[in-house]
Design a protein around this motif. Structure first.
Motif, PDB file in Angstrom:
ATOM      1  N   ARG A 278       0.830  -1.204   0.000  1.00 15.68           N
ATOM      2  CA  ARG A 278       0.000   0.000   0.000  1.00 15.68           C
ATOM      3  C   ARG A 278       0.866   1.256   0.000  1.00 15.68           C
ATOM      4  O   ARG A 278       1.759   1.428   0.826  1.00 15.68           O
ATOM      5  CB  ARG A 278      -0.910   0.013   1.220  1.00 15.68           C
ATOM      6  N   GLY A 279       0.611   2.135  -0.961  1.00 15.71           N
ATOM      7  CA  GLY A 279       1.320   3.401  -1.031  1.00 15.71           C
ATOM      8  C   GLY A 279       2.687   3.334  -1.679  1.00 15.71           C
ATOM      9  O   GLY A 279       3.383   4.342  -1.770  1.00 15.71           O
ATOM     10  N   ILE A 280       3.093   2.173  -2.172  1.00 13.51           N
ATOM     11  CA  ILE A 280       4.434   2.021  -2.716  1.00 13.51           C
ATOM     12  C   ILE A 280       4.673   2.895  -3.955  1.00 13.51           C
ATOM     13  O   ILE A 280       5.785   3.297  -4.238  1.00 13.51           O
ATOM     14  CB  ILE A 280       4.738   0.536  -3.014  1.00 13.51           C
ATOM     15  N   LEU A 281       3.602   3.216  -4.678  1.00 20.20           N
ATOM     16  CA  LEU A 281       3.741   4.029  -5.885  1.00 20.20           C
ATOM     17  C   LEU A 281       3.400   5.504  -5.666  1.00 20.20           C
ATOM     18  O   LEU A 281       3.395   6.276  -6.622  1.00 20.20           O
ATOM     19  CB  LEU A 281       2.851   3.470  -7.005  1.00 20.20           C
ATOM     20  N   SER A 282       3.130   5.884  -4.423  1.00 17.27           N
ATOM     21  CA  SER A 282       2.749   7.272  -4.175  1.00 17.27           C
ATOM     22  C   SER A 282       3.938   8.210  -4.389  1.00 17.27           C
ATOM     23  O   SER A 282       5.088   7.839  -4.196  1.00 17.27           O
ATOM     24  CB  SER A 282       2.213   7.430  -2.755  1.00 17.27           C
ATOM     25  N   ARG A 283       3.608   9.413  -4.813  1.00 18.35           N
ATOM     26  CA  ARG A 283       4.633  10.444  -5.020  1.00 18.35           C
ATOM     27  C   ARG A 283       4.172  11.705  -4.312  1.00 18.35           C
ATOM     28  O   ARG A 283       2.981  12.015  -4.310  1.00 18.35           O
ATOM     29  CB  ARG A 283       4.811  10.706  -6.510  1.00 18.35           C
ATOM     30  N   SER A 284       5.103  12.431  -3.756  1.00 20.31           N
ATOM     31  CA  SER A 284       4.723  13.653  -3.060  1.00 20.31           C
ATOM     32  C   SER A 284       4.088  14.629  -4.042  1.00 20.31           C
ATOM     33  O   SER A 284       4.537  14.770  -5.178  1.00 20.31           O
ATOM     34  CB  SER A 284       5.935  14.293  -2.377  1.00 20.31           C
ATOM     35  N   GLY A 285       3.020  15.260  -3.620  1.00 21.77           N
ATOM     36  CA  GLY A 285       2.318  16.221  -4.457  1.00 21.77           C
ATOM     37  C   GLY A 285       1.322  15.588  -5.417  1.00 21.77           C
ATOM     38  O   GLY A 285       0.633  16.287  -6.143  1.00 21.77           O
ATOM     39  N   GLN A 286       1.244  14.280  -5.433  1.00 26.46           N
ATOM     40  CA  GLN A 286       0.310  13.594  -6.329  1.00 26.46           C
ATOM     41  C   GLN A 286      -0.855  13.065  -5.507  1.00 26.46           C
ATOM     42  O   GLN A 286      -0.656  12.339  -4.551  1.00 26.46           O
ATOM     43  CB  GLN A 286       1.013  12.438  -7.035  1.00 26.46           C
ATOM     44  N   LYS A 287      -2.072  13.465  -5.892  1.00 27.97           N
ATOM     45  CA  LYS A 287      -3.239  13.031  -5.129  1.00 27.97           C
ATOM     46  C   LYS A 287      -3.579  11.578  -5.454  1.00 27.97           C
ATOM     47  O   LYS A 287      -3.324  11.102  -6.568  1.00 27.97           O
ATOM     48  CB  LYS A 287      -4.446  13.919  -5.406  1.00 27.97           C
ATOM     49  N   PRO A 288      -4.131  10.858  -4.486  1.00 30.84           N
ATOM     50  CA  PRO A 288      -4.554   9.481  -4.745  1.00 30.84           C
ATOM     51  C   PRO A 288      -5.630   9.453  -5.833  1.00 30.84           C
ATOM     52  O   PRO A 288      -6.404  10.387  -5.991  1.00 30.84           O
ATOM     53  CB  PRO A 288      -5.135   9.025  -3.408  1.00 30.84           C
ATOM     54  N   VAL A 289      -5.654   8.367  -6.584  1.00 31.43           N
ATOM     55  CA  VAL A 289      -6.620   8.201  -7.665  1.00 31.43           C
ATOM     56  C   VAL A 289      -7.624   7.138  -7.246  1.00 31.43           C
ATOM     57  O   VAL A 289      -7.249   6.082  -6.744  1.00 31.43           O
ATOM     58  CB  VAL A 289      -5.900   7.769  -8.967  1.00 31.43           C
ATOM     59  N   SER A 290      -8.910   7.433  -7.464  1.00 31.15           N
ATOM     60  CA  SER A 290      -9.954   6.471  -7.102  1.00 31.15           C
ATOM     61  C   SER A 290     -10.016   5.357  -8.145  1.00 31.15           C
ATOM     62  O   SER A 290      -9.506   5.493  -9.263  1.00 31.15           O
ATOM     63  CB  SER A 290     -11.308   7.165  -7.027  1.00 31.15           C
ATOM     64  N   LEU A 291     -10.670   4.258  -7.782  1.00 25.65           N
ATOM     65  CA  LEU A 291     -10.847   3.158  -8.729  1.00 25.65           C
ATOM     66  C   LEU A 291     -11.646   3.612  -9.949  1.00 25.65           C
ATOM     67  O   LEU A 291     -11.375   3.197 -11.074  1.00 25.65           O
ATOM     68  CB  LEU A 291     -11.543   1.979  -8.045  1.00 25.65           C
ATOM     69  N   GLU A 292     -12.627   4.483  -9.715  1.00 22.41           N
ATOM     70  CA  GLU A 292     -13.428   5.003 -10.831  1.00 22.41           C
ATOM     71  C   GLU A 292     -12.547   5.785 -11.804  1.00 22.41           C
ATOM     72  O   GLU A 292     -12.654   5.638 -13.025  1.00 22.41           O
ATOM     73  CB  GLU A 292     -14.558   5.894 -10.302  1.00 22.41           C
TER      74      GLU A 292
END
Length: 83
Positions: A51-65
């Motif tokens: 979980r969160g391994i691909l997150s980048r600072s300043g990038q908002k999470p993307v929903s499944l939709e």
């Protein structure tokens, strides 16, 4: 380079330094990835650990939709790269 012996049953013991490099402890699982005649040994990770391994600072999470919409847009060739 490290080596170990394969038993009649196809078993081997991972050398201590290899276990340490992978952060393996008793009961952990490993995965084997075969690429171009080489085998890579990886520590198996649970979904929770990824979980969160691909997150980048300043990038908002993307929903499944939003992911589904992006996949659909890519499949139809109507991708807007300016967004």
């Amino acid at each position: 380079m490290y080596e170990s012996t394969v038993t009649v049953k196809g078993q081997t013991t991972l050398p201590r330094d290899v276990r340490a490099a992978l952060g393996l402890t008793s009961g952990d699982k490993v995965r084997y990835l075969i690429l171009d005649g080489e085998v890579r040994v990886l520590k198996a990770r649970s979904v929770e650990e990824l979980r969160g391994i691909l997150s980048r600072s300043g990038q908002k999470p993307v929903s499944l939709e939003e992911m589904d919409q992006a996949i659909s847009a890519g499949a139809t060739g109507s991708v807007d790269l300016d967004k």
